[in-house]
Each structure stands twice: as C-alpha cells, then as structure tokens.
Motif scaffolding. Structure first.
Motif: not given
Length: 178
Positions: A151-152, A157-160, A162-166
């Motif tokens: 799960g982690l 992966i999901f937050y990464s 988003i991080g690529l965009l941020l």
C-alpha cells in the motif's frame, strides 16, 4: 552543489513534520470515531493535508537552496518529504492494527465489508459476485506488513506522479547552461 545538505535537511524536517501530523490526525480519528477511517471524504482531507505540507516544504527547500533550484532538486525535495511522512504514517498504522489494538483492525474490516456490500448492491452486482469479493476481503489481512508495504509503494507512486507536476511549478530554469 554545496547547498545540497541544507535543502535535504529541510526536506527531511518537513517529512518528519508530515509524518507527525498524519499520525496525530490518525490518533484523533482512532480515539474519537474509528468508523471515520473508512470514509472517502476523510481520504480527501488527508490528500489535501499531504499536498499542502509538501508544498510548504518544497517552498522552504527552495529558499534554503543557494543555487538554481532545478526540476531535479524540486522533485527530490518533494519526494523526500513524501517518503518520510508516509512511511511514518504507515508504520504507525501497522503498529496500531497489529500490536496495540488488533480489535480495531477487525472493526475497520467489518465496516469496509459492510460499505462494500452496500455499494455493490447499489450497483446491482449479483449476489455471487458480492459474496466472492467479501470472501476475498475476509481472507486477506489488509494490515499485514506485506500489505502495508504494498500500500505504501502504491501510494508513493501516486504521490510521485503528483510530485512530478508540482516540481514543474517550483523549479527554476538553469540559466548557466549554454
């Protein structure tokens, strides 16, 4: 770059801050109403909390960095914050549901099954499919170490993504390159 340790230290501090805030948030929910853990809107609140703390941390990292805050450094600061914060949060969840209060894990599973059954019935799923899905949920320990790590990884992966965009927002273009 000579300033790397400073920006990594700042990112680590915000990662710890994120982890502590998420654990406190989790403890409050656990203490006052465990059923909230299964609510979709709480995951939305958690998502925005994570993003806001990551954004603040990235901003502080950018200020702590005395060079060109490139895309690489921008994403690295975000990723450090997210990895540390979510790892602490996952560890606390694992400890609570496996060692401190295993009965809470069973309660969350029962609520998740109830909500899943209601949702599947609402969508008109056949009873055989509902029973199959529920049997699978009951047979797996969603709070086991392997499931928590999986799960982690999925969450990272999901937050990464988003991080690529941020990181595009926080980066500075390298003006020294030819």
């Amino acid at each position: 770059m000579q300033n790397s340790p400073s920006f990594k230290s700042t990112a680590s501090t915000y990662g710890l801050t994120l982890g502590i805030i998420l654990v406190l948030f989790f403890i409050l929910i656990y203490t006052f109403n465990l059923e909230l853990i299964t609510k979709w809107w709480l995951k939305l609140v958690e998502f925005f909390l994570i993003i806001v703390i990551a954004l603040v941390g990235m901003s502080k990292c950018k200020k702590a960095f005395n060079g060109t805050f490139t895309y690489k450094y921008s994403f690295t600061s975000y990723f450090i914050i997210i990895v540390i914060g979510l790892s602490i949060y996952t560890l606390s969840s694992y400890l609570l549901f496996n060692f401190i209060d295993p009965d809470a894990a069973q309660y969350v599973l029962d609520e998740t099954i109830r909500m899943s059954r209601n949702m599947m019935e609402g969508f008109g799923a056949p009873e055989s499919e509902i029973d199959k899905a529920i049997a699978k949920m009951e047979s797996e320990n969603q709070f086991s170490l392997s499931n928590q790590i999986m799960g982690l990884a999925i969450t990272l992966i999901f937050y990464s993504v988003i991080g690529l965009l941020l990181a595009l927002i926080f980066r500075e273009k390298d003006t020294t390159a030819a």
